[in-house]
Write a protein that holds these residues in place. Structure first.
Motif, PDB file in Angstrom:
ATOM      1  N   GLU A   1       0.856  -1.170   0.000  1.00 55.45           N
ATOM      2  CA  GLU A   1       0.000   0.000   0.000  1.00 55.45           C
ATOM      3  C   GLU A   1       0.903   1.235   0.000  1.00 55.45           C
ATOM      4  O   GLU A   1       1.762   1.377   0.865  1.00 55.45           O
ATOM      5  CB  GLU A   1      -0.895   0.003   1.240  1.00 55.45           C
ATOM      6  CG  GLU A   1      -1.918   1.112   1.221  1.00 55.45           C
ATOM      7  CD  GLU A   1      -2.902   1.017   2.373  1.00 55.45           C
ATOM      8  OE1 GLU A   1      -3.433   2.060   2.766  1.00 55.45           O
ATOM      9  OE2 GLU A   1      -3.139  -0.102   2.879  1.00 55.45           O
ATOM     10  N   LEU A   2       0.729   2.100  -1.001  1.00 51.50           N
ATOM     11  CA  LEU A   2       1.520   3.322  -1.117  1.00 51.50           C
ATOM     12  C   LEU A   2       0.606   4.530  -0.948  1.00 51.50           C
ATOM     13  O   LEU A   2      -0.614   4.399  -0.964  1.00 51.50           O
ATOM     14  CB  LEU A   2       2.225   3.375  -2.476  1.00 51.50           C
ATOM     15  CG  LEU A   2       3.231   2.254  -2.761  1.00 51.50           C
ATOM     16  CD1 LEU A   2       3.721   2.320  -4.205  1.00 51.50           C
ATOM     17  CD2 LEU A   2       4.404   2.331  -1.799  1.00 51.50           C
ATOM     18  N   THR A   3       1.189   5.701  -0.799  1.00 50.85           N
ATOM     19  CA  THR A   3       0.401   6.914  -0.650  1.00 50.85           C
ATOM     20  C   THR A   3      -0.435   7.147  -1.909  1.00 50.85           C
ATOM     21  O   THR A   3      -0.042   6.728  -3.006  1.00 50.85           O
ATOM     22  CB  THR A   3       1.309   8.137  -0.387  1.00 50.85           C
ATOM     23  OG1 THR A   3       2.256   8.229  -1.445  1.00 50.85           O
ATOM     24  CG2 THR A   3       2.031   8.017   0.943  1.00 50.85           C
ATOM     25  N   PRO A   4      -1.582   7.821  -1.777  1.00 51.39           N
ATOM     26  CA  PRO A   4      -2.442   8.053  -2.934  1.00 51.39           C
ATOM     27  C   PRO A   4      -1.682   8.709  -4.090  1.00 51.39           C
ATOM     28  O   PRO A   4      -0.900   9.641  -3.887  1.00 51.39           O
ATOM     29  CB  PRO A   4      -3.523   8.989  -2.390  1.00 51.39           C
ATOM     30  CG  PRO A   4      -3.579   8.666  -0.923  1.00 51.39           C
ATOM     31  CD  PRO A   4      -2.153   8.367  -0.544  1.00 51.39           C
ATOM     32  N   GLY A   5      -1.868   8.187  -5.292  1.00 50.82           N
ATOM     33  CA  GLY A   5      -1.205   8.724  -6.468  1.00 50.82           C
ATOM     34  C   GLY A   5       0.148   8.106  -6.761  1.00 50.82           C
ATOM     35  O   GLY A   5       0.689   8.275  -7.846  1.00 50.82           O
ATOM     36  N   THR A   6       0.708   7.404  -5.788  1.00 44.83           N
ATOM     37  CA  THR A   6       2.006   6.751  -5.981  1.00 44.83           C
ATOM     38  C   THR A   6       1.759   5.314  -6.415  1.00 44.83           C
ATOM     39  O   THR A   6       1.139   4.539  -5.687  1.00 44.83           O
ATOM     40  CB  THR A   6       2.836   6.773  -4.684  1.00 44.83           C
ATOM     41  OG1 THR A   6       3.026   8.128  -4.285  1.00 44.83           O
ATOM     42  CG2 THR A   6       4.191   6.105  -4.888  1.00 44.83           C
ATOM     43  N   LEU A   7       2.236   4.974  -7.591  1.00 40.99           N
ATOM     44  CA  LEU A   7       2.063   3.627  -8.122  1.00 40.99           C
ATOM     45  C   LEU A   7       3.282   2.759  -7.893  1.00 40.99           C
ATOM     46  O   LEU A   7       3.174   1.545  -7.800  1.00 40.99           O
ATOM     47  CB  LEU A   7       1.767   3.689  -9.628  1.00 40.99           C
ATOM     48  CG  LEU A   7       0.521   4.453 -10.045  1.00 40.99           C
ATOM     49  CD1 LEU A   7       0.413   4.505 -11.569  1.00 40.99           C
ATOM     50  CD2 LEU A   7      -0.721   3.836  -9.432  1.00 40.99           C
ATOM     51  N   VAL A   8       4.472   3.409  -7.837  1.00 41.24           N
ATOM     52  CA  VAL A   8       5.718   2.643  -7.731  1.00 41.24           C
ATOM     53  C   VAL A   8       6.755   3.426  -6.929  1.00 41.24           C
ATOM     54  O   VAL A   8       6.868   4.646  -7.056  1.00 41.24           O
ATOM     55  CB  VAL A   8       6.267   2.285  -9.125  1.00 41.24           C
ATOM     56  CG1 VAL A   8       6.559   3.505  -9.956  1.00 41.24           C
ATOM     57  CG2 VAL A   8       7.493   1.390  -9.052  1.00 41.24           C
ATOM     58  N   GLU A   9       7.482   2.709  -6.088  1.00 42.87           N
ATOM     59  CA  GLU A   9       8.659   3.241  -5.409  1.00 42.87           C
ATOM     60  C   GLU A   9       9.763   2.206  -5.610  1.00 42.87           C
ATOM     61  O   GLU A   9       9.508   1.009  -5.590  1.00 42.87           O
ATOM     62  CB  GLU A   9       8.408   3.454  -3.917  1.00 42.87           C
ATOM     63  CG  GLU A   9       7.472   4.604  -3.637  1.00 42.87           C
ATOM     64  CD  GLU A   9       7.367   4.944  -2.146  1.00 42.87           C
ATOM     65  OE1 GLU A   9       8.048   4.289  -1.330  1.00 42.87           O
ATOM     66  OE2 GLU A   9       6.593   5.834  -1.835  1.00 42.87           O
ATOM     67  N   ILE A  10      10.977   2.684  -5.812  1.00 42.91           N
ATOM     68  CA  ILE A  10      12.104   1.768  -6.063  1.00 42.91           C
ATOM     69  C   ILE A  10      13.273   2.162  -5.162  1.00 42.91           C
ATOM     70  O   ILE A  10      13.642   3.327  -5.093  1.00 42.91           O
ATOM     71  CB  ILE A  10      12.548   1.828  -7.541  1.00 42.91           C
ATOM     72  CG1 ILE A  10      11.387   1.473  -8.461  1.00 42.91           C
ATOM     73  CG2 ILE A  10      13.738   0.878  -7.772  1.00 42.91           C
ATOM     74  CD1 ILE A  10      11.667   1.675  -9.940  1.00 42.91           C
ATOM     75  N   MET A  11      13.818   1.174  -4.476  1.00 46.29           N
ATOM     76  CA  MET A  11      14.988   1.382  -3.639  1.00 46.29           C
ATOM     77  C   MET A  11      16.132   0.564  -4.215  1.00 46.29           C
ATOM     78  O   MET A  11      15.960  -0.633  -4.489  1.00 46.29           O
ATOM     79  CB  MET A  11      14.707   0.939  -2.199  1.00 46.29           C
ATOM     80  CG  MET A  11      15.865   1.207  -1.257  1.00 46.29           C
ATOM     81  SD  MET A  11      15.495   0.815   0.463  1.00 46.29           S
ATOM     82  CE  MET A  11      15.346  -0.961   0.387  1.00 46.29           C
ATOM     83  N   VAL A  12      17.283   1.216  -4.432  1.00 44.76           N
ATOM     84  CA  VAL A  12      18.435   0.504  -4.971  1.00 44.76           C
ATOM     85  C   VAL A  12      19.626   0.626  -4.028  1.00 44.76           C
ATOM     86  O   VAL A  12      19.732   1.590  -3.269  1.00 44.76           O
ATOM     87  CB  VAL A  12      18.844   1.016  -6.381  1.00 44.76           C
ATOM     88  CG1 VAL A  12      17.714   0.838  -7.367  1.00 44.76           C
ATOM     89  CG2 VAL A  12      19.331   2.438  -6.356  1.00 44.76           C
ATOM     90  N   CYS A  13      20.505  -0.346  -4.114  1.00 48.24           N
ATOM     91  CA  CYS A  13      21.788  -0.327  -3.416  1.00 48.24           C
ATOM     92  C   CYS A  13      22.851  -0.441  -4.496  1.00 48.24           C
ATOM     93  O   CYS A  13      22.808  -1.377  -5.306  1.00 48.24           O
ATOM     94  CB  CYS A  13      21.863  -1.502  -2.444  1.00 48.24           C
ATOM     95  SG  CYS A  13      23.456  -1.630  -1.625  1.00 48.24           S
ATOM     96  N   ALA A  14      23.762   0.543  -4.540  1.00 52.96           N
ATOM     97  CA  ALA A  14      24.775   0.558  -5.593  1.00 52.96           C
ATOM     98  C   ALA A  14      26.171   0.756  -5.002  1.00 52.96           C
ATOM     99  O   ALA A  14      26.323   1.340  -3.942  1.00 52.96           O
ATOM    100  CB  ALA A  14      24.473   1.664  -6.597  1.00 52.96           C
ATOM    101  N   ALA A  15      27.156   0.270  -5.730  1.00 53.56           N
ATOM    102  CA  ALA A  15      28.556   0.483  -5.373  1.00 53.56           C
ATOM    103  C   ALA A  15      29.039   1.766  -6.041  1.00 53.56           C
ATOM    104  O   ALA A  15      28.472   2.215  -7.032  1.00 53.56           O
ATOM    105  CB  ALA A  15      29.401  -0.696  -5.817  1.00 53.56           C
ATOM    106  N   ARG A  16      30.099   2.346  -5.489  1.00 53.02           N
ATOM    107  CA  ARG A  16      30.690   3.539  -6.114  1.00 53.02           C
ATOM    108  C   ARG A  16      31.705   3.164  -7.144  1.00 53.02           C
ATOM    109  O   ARG A  16      32.294   2.175  -7.194  1.00 53.02           O
ATOM    110  CB  ARG A  16      31.365   4.392  -5.049  1.00 53.02           C
ATOM    111  CG  ARG A  16      30.382   5.186  -4.283  1.00 53.02           C
ATOM    112  CD  ARG A  16      31.136   6.200  -3.502  1.00 53.02           C
ATOM    113  NE  ARG A  16      30.320   7.408  -3.440  1.00 53.02           N
ATOM    114  CZ  ARG A  16      30.541   8.379  -2.605  1.00 53.02           C
ATOM    115  NH1 ARG A  16      31.549   8.327  -1.791  1.00 53.02           N
ATOM    116  NH2 ARG A  16      29.779   9.423  -2.583  1.00 53.02           N
TER     117      ARG A  16
END
Length: 81
Positions: free
Chosen positions: A66-81
């Motif tokens: 369940e996301l806030t109204p109007g938000t369809l997608v959230e993406i969290m990434v972990c990246a190396a430098r």
């Protein structure tokens, strides 16, 4: 916005955040995609597959939440430098 369009916007923001950190999508190690409607995963995936680095695909999990109204997608990434 449609799921694909919102996903493309989020991925653009991720590109900018990674660039500010001195890295890029080729260095993403893992990603978690949160979808307001898991039945629309294919729409998100279309944008994701066009965007991700084909030479260095990260592991990814997509989950329905369940996301806030109007938000369809959230993406969290972990990246190396």
């Amino acid at each position: 916005l449609a799921m694909k369009q919102q996903t493309e916007q989020v991925l653009g923001k991720i590109d900018a955040i990674l660039a500010a950190a001195g890295t890029d999508k080729s260095r993403i190690l893992s990603a978690t995609v949160y979808l307001a409607d898991i039945a629309r995963k294919d729409e998100m995936n279309e944008a994701w597959m066009a965007w991700m680095d084909k030479e260095n695909p990260p592991v990814r999990a997509a989950v329905g939440v369940e996301l806030t109204p109007g938000t369809l997608v959230e993406i969290m990434v972990c990246a190396a430098r």
